[in-house]
Scaffold this active site. Structure first.
Site, PDB file in Angstrom:
ATOM      1  CD  GLU A  31      -2.996  -0.537  -0.015  1.00  0.00           C
ATOM      2  OE1 GLU A  31      -3.152  -0.126  -1.176  1.00  0.00           O
ATOM      3  OE2 GLU A  31      -3.361  -1.651   0.358  1.00  0.00           O
ATOM      4  N   GLY A 119     -16.534   4.228  -4.174  1.00  0.00           N
ATOM      5  CA  GLY A 119     -15.875   5.010  -3.129  1.00  0.00           C
ATOM      6  C   GLY A 119     -15.442   4.187  -1.935  1.00  0.00           C
ATOM      7  N   GLY A 121     -12.763   2.191  -1.881  1.00  0.00           N
ATOM      8  CA  GLY A 121     -11.366   1.782  -2.011  1.00  0.00           C
ATOM      9  C   GLY A 121     -11.212   0.509  -2.825  1.00  0.00           C
ATOM     10  CB  SER A 123     -10.336   0.205  -7.986  1.00  0.00           C
ATOM     11  OG  SER A 123      -9.717   1.043  -8.914  1.00  0.00           O
ATOM     12  CB  SER A 125     -12.447   5.521 -10.263  1.00  0.00           C
ATOM     13  OG  SER A 125     -11.291   5.039  -9.605  1.00  0.00           O
ATOM     14  CD  GLU A 162      -8.853   7.258 -11.044  1.00  0.00           C
ATOM     15  OE1 GLU A 162      -9.202   6.306 -11.746  1.00  0.00           O
ATOM     16  OE2 GLU A 162      -9.042   7.308  -9.816  1.00  0.00           O
ATOM     17  CG  ASP A 174      -6.644   1.700  -8.435  1.00  0.00           C
ATOM     18  OD1 ASP A 174      -5.947   0.981  -7.682  1.00  0.00           O
ATOM     19  OD2 ASP A 174      -7.159   2.775  -8.070  1.00  0.00           O
TER      20      ASP A 174
HETATM   21  P1  ADP Z   1     -13.193   4.047  -5.785  1.00  0.00           P
HETATM   22  O1  ADP Z   1     -12.458   3.968  -7.071  1.00  0.00           O
HETATM   23  O2  ADP Z   1     -12.396   3.537  -4.636  1.00  0.00           O
HETATM   24  O3  ADP Z   1     -14.538   3.424  -5.822  1.00  0.00           O
HETATM   25  P2  ADP Z   1     -13.040   6.829  -6.420  1.00  0.00           P
HETATM   26  O4  ADP Z   1     -13.323   8.071  -5.640  1.00  0.00           O
HETATM   27  O5  ADP Z   1     -11.699   6.661  -7.013  1.00  0.00           O
HETATM   28  O6  ADP Z   1     -13.420   5.593  -5.488  1.00  0.00           O
HETATM   29  O7  ADP Z   1     -14.065   6.712  -7.622  1.00  0.00           O
HETATM   30  C1  ADP Z   1     -15.439   6.861  -7.379  1.00  0.00           C
HETATM   31  C2  ADP Z   1     -16.019   7.758  -8.453  1.00  0.00           C
HETATM   32  O8  ADP Z   1     -15.997   7.065  -9.721  1.00  0.00           O
HETATM   33  C3  ADP Z   1     -17.468   8.079  -8.217  1.00  0.00           C
HETATM   34  O9  ADP Z   1     -17.596   9.220  -7.388  1.00  0.00           O
HETATM   35  C4  ADP Z   1     -17.963   8.357  -9.633  1.00  0.00           C
HETATM   36  O10 ADP Z   1     -17.599   9.660 -10.050  1.00  0.00           O
HETATM   37  C5  ADP Z   1     -17.156   7.380 -10.449  1.00  0.00           C
HETATM   38  N1  ADP Z   1     -17.896   6.120 -10.654  1.00  0.00           N
HETATM   39  C6  ADP Z   1     -17.508   4.874 -10.305  1.00  0.00           C
HETATM   40  N2  ADP Z   1     -18.427   3.940 -10.666  1.00  0.00           N
HETATM   41  C7  ADP Z   1     -19.432   4.615 -11.259  1.00  0.00           C
HETATM   42  C8  ADP Z   1     -20.685   4.243 -11.863  1.00  0.00           C
HETATM   43  N3  ADP Z   1     -21.088   2.957 -11.890  1.00  0.00           N
HETATM   44  N4  ADP Z   1     -21.448   5.227 -12.382  1.00  0.00           N
HETATM   45  C9  ADP Z   1     -21.051   6.514 -12.349  1.00  0.00           C
HETATM   46  N5  ADP Z   1     -19.895   6.919 -11.801  1.00  0.00           N
HETATM   47  C10 ADP Z   1     -19.095   6.009 -11.255  1.00  0.00           C
HETATM   48 MG    MG Z   2     -10.660   4.963  -7.533  1.00  0.00          MG
END
Ligand code: ADP
Ligand code: MG
Length: 385
Positions: A31, A119, A121, A123, A125, A162, A174
């Site tokens: 990490e 959100g 952790g 991934s 995103s 990203e 990721d």
């Molecule tokens: P993590 O990647 O850990 O889940 P991040 O903050 O890096 O958290 O990414 C979350 C963001 O990615 C969300 O706030 C949104 O903007 C976007 N996102 C992820 N999945 C989706 C989805 N299925 N639909 C729309 N946006 C998404």
């Molecule tokens: Mg992310």
């Protein structure tokens, strides 16, 4: 989930050309090492983000997300650093980055649906970026899925999306996990060379389970703290006269610590150097089937992240301690910290007890109920239909 293809028909009035998907990931260990040119060891989750997509012949992006609950139109020509804002940056950014890399891509109609917790952790995103990138590769004939080299290039475009368009500072773990992992294996990724190795990861074979707990905590300091840690590592490396902390090995650690001018960079450096060594040790232990040792390494990793790197939080600490109290061989926070998820390595027979213990510990403190689920190593991004 009724499937994004049905939703696509409702949102855009025609069938998608196909459906592509990419997994969330959980990092077993390693990490805050990726931006230090270090080692990471993620697995792809079974939870995936699915994108139903039709290509367009103009530059319009029509984007619908079930999770966001909206349809948004973006002109690909207007996409760039910082634009658009919000979730569409992760989609539009991938097409922008592919164009920047010289690929001829056009607009698309995209419908996204996902069972990756957002959100947490895990991934979501990168799962979103890589599902869209996989679709773009096939629909525009980019051939970025056919080999690990090509997939690594697509991963780099997703990282740019990203970092530059969504404006989220992350290392490359990721997207590499979402595009390069294999079912039944963890991905050992050397962030200095980009080299990868697939390490068999089949806990069921020895009667063990990896339990992920999404603490549902998300502390506001998160982003600024991540940048601060990155800068602290860069400053420590430059004080030591090395390109990155990867160049300090475990044997040279004490001498390096002596040369640093204060306690904070010393603690940050100690975490990074020992954590990279723990990734190698974990790979050896997994290959030897020594799960007690993997558990010990998880514990040491968590202590290092909590005490030296200072990126844990009460919810992560409590989830780790409760799982260990209920029989985990070891547990640790995973992901960037300040919330998000933890992982616990458990004998099969202790999973329910651990889940209950974590839930009870959270309830006793009046915190929102965490979500715990067992995970196994799934496959990378692919075309589904
Ligand atoms: P993590 O990647 O850990 O889940 P991040 O903050 O890096 O958290 O990414 C979350 C963001 O990615 C969300 O706030 C949104 O903007 C976007 N996102 C992820 N999945 C989706 C989805 N299925 N639909 C729309 N946006 C998404
Ligand atoms: Mg992310």
């Amino acid at each position: 989930m009724t499937g994004p293809a049905t939703t696509h028909r409702d949102a855009f009035g025609s069938d998608p050309e196909g459906v592509w998907s990419a997994p969330g990931r959980v990092n077993l260990i390693g990490e805050h090492t990726d931006y230090n040119d270090g080692l990471v060891l993620p697995i792809a989750l079974r939870q995936r983000t699915r994108a139903a997509v039709s290509p367009r012949t103009d530059d319009l992006l029509r984007l619908h997300s079930v999770q966001a609950g909206e349809t948004v139109e973006v002109d690909l020509g207007t996409v760039g650093p910082g634009t658009p804002a919000g979730w569409t940056a992760y989609v539009a950014g991938v097409l922008w980055a592919l164009r920047e890399d010289g690929f001829a891509v056009r607009g698309m109609d995209v419908t996204v649906d996902s069972d990756v917790p957002v959100g947490a952790g895990l991934s979501s995103s990168a799962a979103l970026e890589c599902a869209v990138g996989a679709a773009a590769s096939d629909l525009f004939g980019l051939d970025l899925l056919g080999s690990d080299e090509a997939r690594a290039r697509l991963a780099r475009a997703c990282v740019r999306a990203e970092n530059e368009v969504a404006g989220a500072a992350t290392g490359g773990m990721d997207q590499s996990a979402a595009l390069l992992c294999r079912e039944g294996s963890a991905l050992l990724l050397d962030c200095r060379t980009g080299e990868t190795e697939h390490v068999p990861f089949d806990l069921a074979a020895t009667g063990h389970v990896l339990l992920v707990t999404d603490t549902r905590a998300s502390h506001a300091l998160n982003d600024g703290q991540y940048e601060k840690r990155r800068r602290a590592c860069e400053a420590a490396a430059s004080e030591l006269g090395v390109g990155s902390l990867r160049e300090v090995d475990a044997e040279g650690l004490d001498a390096a610590l002596d040369r640093l001018s204060s306690d904070e960079p010393r603690a940050r450096t100690r975490h990074v150097v020992t954590e990279i060594a723990r990734v190698s040790a974990t790979v050896s232990a997994l290959r030897a089937g020594d799960l007690d040792e993997v558990g010990r390494l998880f514990r040491a990793s968590h202590a290092s992240l909590r005490d030296d790197y200072e990126v844990s939080c009460d919810e992560l600490d409590v989830s780790v301690e409760a799982a260990e109290g209920a029989g985990a061989l070891g547990a640790r926070m995973t992901g960037g910290g300040f919330g998000g998820s933890s992982v616990a390595l458990l004998p099969e027979g202790s999973v329910e007890a651990a889940r209950d213990a974590v839930a009870a510990a959270f309830a006793a403190r009046g915190w929102e109920a965490p979500r715990s689920f067992a995970v196994t190593a799934g496959p990378a991004a692919s075309r589904d239909t």
